[in-house]
Write an enzyme that holds these catalytic residues in place. Structure first.
Site, PDB file in Angstrom:
ATOM      1  N   ARG A   1      89.893 -37.627 -19.272  1.00 50.56           N
ATOM      2  CA  ARG A   1      89.688 -39.051 -19.574  1.00 50.56           C
ATOM      3  C   ARG A   1      90.084 -39.877 -18.378  1.00 50.56           C
ATOM      4  NH1 ARG A   1      92.097 -41.453 -25.003  1.00 50.56           N
ATOM      5  NH2 ARG A   1      94.031 -41.121 -23.883  1.00 50.56           N
TER       6      ARG A   1
ATOM      7  N   THR B   1      89.312 -46.491 -17.991  1.00 47.88           N
ATOM      8  CA  THR B   1      88.177 -46.772 -18.895  1.00 47.88           C
ATOM      9  C   THR B   1      88.281 -45.971 -20.194  1.00 47.88           C
ATOM     10  OG1 THR B   1      86.877 -44.955 -18.001  1.00 47.88           O
ATOM     11  CG2 THR B   1      86.655 -47.083 -16.890  1.00 47.88           C
TER      12      THR B   1
ATOM     13  N   ASP C   1     100.905 -36.461 -24.509  1.00 49.12           N
ATOM     14  CA  ASP C   1      99.772 -35.859 -23.787  1.00 49.12           C
ATOM     15  C   ASP C   1      99.770 -34.355 -24.040  1.00 49.12           C
ATOM     16  OD1 ASP C   1      98.287 -34.527 -21.640  1.00 49.12           O
ATOM     17  OD2 ASP C   1      98.051 -36.550 -20.839  1.00 49.12           O
TER      18      ASP C   1
ATOM     19  N   ASP D   1      99.639 -31.981 -20.884  1.00 47.70           N
ATOM     20  CA  ASP D   1     100.916 -31.941 -20.145  1.00 47.70           C
ATOM     21  C   ASP D   1     101.961 -31.135 -20.902  1.00 47.70           C
ATOM     22  OD1 ASP D   1     100.115 -33.321 -17.917  1.00 47.70           O
ATOM     23  OD2 ASP D   1     100.720 -35.281 -18.695  1.00 47.70           O
TER      24      ASP D   1
HETATM   25  C1  PRP Z   1      92.988 -35.249 -23.741  1.00 44.58           C
HETATM   26  C2  PRP Z   1      92.684 -34.358 -24.916  1.00 44.58           C
HETATM   27  C3  PRP Z   1      91.221 -34.626 -25.155  1.00 44.58           C
HETATM   28  C4  PRP Z   1      91.103 -36.086 -24.816  1.00 44.58           C
HETATM   29  C5  PRP Z   1      91.043 -36.853 -26.100  1.00 44.58           C
HETATM   30  O1  PRP Z   1      92.533 -34.688 -22.567  1.00 44.58           O
HETATM   31  O2  PRP Z   1      92.966 -33.010 -24.688  1.00 44.58           O
HETATM   32  O3  PRP Z   1      90.353 -33.845 -24.361  1.00 44.58           O
HETATM   33  O4  PRP Z   1      92.275 -36.448 -24.075  1.00 44.58           O
HETATM   34  O5  PRP Z   1      90.794 -38.178 -25.873  1.00 44.58           O
HETATM   35  P1  PRP Z   1      89.439 -38.911 -26.318  1.00 44.58           P
HETATM   36  O6  PRP Z   1      89.194 -38.528 -27.733  1.00 44.58           O
HETATM   37  O7  PRP Z   1      89.796 -40.359 -26.150  1.00 44.58           O
HETATM   38  O8  PRP Z   1      88.326 -38.483 -25.394  1.00 44.58           O
HETATM   39  P2  PRP Z   1      92.887 -35.284 -21.108  1.00 44.58           P
HETATM   40  O9  PRP Z   1      91.834 -36.234 -20.673  1.00 44.58           O
HETATM   41  O10 PRP Z   1      94.287 -35.801 -21.122  1.00 44.58           O
HETATM   42  O11 PRP Z   1      92.733 -34.013 -20.176  1.00 44.58           O
HETATM   43  P3  PRP Z   1      93.595 -32.672 -20.107  1.00 44.58           P
HETATM   44  O12 PRP Z   1      93.256 -31.846 -21.322  1.00 44.58           O
HETATM   45  O13 PRP Z   1      93.085 -32.055 -18.853  1.00 44.58           O
HETATM   46  O14 PRP Z   1      95.057 -33.026 -20.044  1.00 44.58           O
HETATM   47  N1  URA Z   2      95.001 -37.261 -25.320  1.00 49.06           N
HETATM   48  C1  URA Z   2      96.244 -36.764 -25.532  1.00 49.06           C
HETATM   49  O1  URA Z   2      96.607 -35.710 -24.969  1.00 49.06           O
HETATM   50  N2  URA Z   2      97.055 -37.418 -26.375  1.00 49.06           N
HETATM   51  C2  URA Z   2      96.686 -38.540 -27.013  1.00 49.06           C
HETATM   52  O2  URA Z   2      97.496 -39.092 -27.795  1.00 49.06           O
HETATM   53  C3  URA Z   2      95.404 -39.053 -26.771  1.00 49.06           C
HETATM   54  C4  URA Z   2      94.569 -38.385 -25.926  1.00 49.06           C
END
Ligand code: PRP
Ligand code: URA
Length: 208
Positions: free
Chosen positions: A103, A107, A199, A202
């Site tokens: 994400r 945005t 997160d 993380d």
């Molecule tokens: C997180 C999560 C989803 C997304 C959800 O990923 O694992 O993929 O956010 O958010 P959304 O419904 O608003 O799209 P992130 O972008 O943090 O990436 P990561 O898994 O690499 O940490």
């Molecule tokens: N992605 C995450 O990992 N946590 C949230 O709460 C939202 C999006």
């Protein structure tokens, strides 16, 4: 299709541990895998079985087996891979595809960086994995790509969903059944689920 939220006491207990900020990476990762297994049991409750004849130590009998070749798991990188072990335990012969999305923090829109599916993906039922359904952007983009590839039956499994994400995913992909271990209150201004667990990526990989 209405989202299915598992309100089982054991799942609520496990969720309570991973929501807590002092829970460490090892325990967090293990529990994400365990909850993923429970979600998979629920998601497979409509699975087709084929009848076969076997020999038990006592006699021959008719039993039922799953056609494991019919399924593919698609974790959304990174955090979705944390759920994968829990699913492979239940259907070890499923094939696995990967979608890379993150994400944009300003945005909140998903940015694609990877897409690799098994060759026969269009012939499989696909189970998409991501612990968090927040705005819904990542899940919606992934499902759109899979449909463009000819996939006809898709299920989406997550640990925590926001009502906003469920609503948007149901609007744009009404044929996709959502399974969530919990539905939380709302999203905050940063697009994080409240109360949520922070997160997920993380916390699974220990990157913060
Ligand atoms: C997180 C999560 C989803 C997304 C959800 O990923 O694992 O993929 O956010 O958010 P959304 O419904 O608003 O799209 P992130 O972008 O943090 O990436 P990561 O898994 O690499 O940490
Ligand atoms: N992605 C995450 O990992 N946590 C949230 O709460 C939202 C999006």
């Amino acid at each position: 299709m209405k989202a299915i939220v598992l309100n089982h006491p054991l799942i609520q207990h496990k969720l309570s541990i991973i929501r807590e900020k002092k829970t460490g990476t090892k325990e967090f990762r293990e529990i994400i895998g365990e909850i993923a297994t429970f979600l998979c049991y629920e998601a497979m409750s409509d699975a087709d079985l084929k009848e076969i004849e076997i020999e038990t130590p006592i006699c021959s009998t008719k039993t039922k087996r799953l056609n494991e070749e019919k399924y593919a798991f698609v974790p959304i990188l990174r955090a979705g891979t944390g759920m994968l072990d829990g699913l492979i335990k239940t259907i070890p012969n499923a094939k696995i595809g990967h979608v890379g999305l993150y994400r944009n923090e300003e945005t909140l829109k998903p940015v694609r960086y990877y897409y690799k599916m098994p060759r026969d993906i269009q012939d499989r039922e696909v189970i998409v994995l991501d612990p968090m359904l927040a705005t819904g952007g990542s899940a919606i983009d992934t499902i759109t790509m899979l449909k463009e590839d000819g996939v006809k039956k898709i299920k989406f499994l997550c640990i925590i969903a926001a009502p906003e994400g469920i609503k948007k995913l149901e609007e744009l992909h009404p044929d996709v059944q959502i399974y969530a271990a919990a539905m939380d209150e709302k999203l905050n201004d940063m697009g994080y689920i409240v109360p949520g667990l922070g997160d997920a990526g993380d916390r699974i990989f220990g990157t913060k």
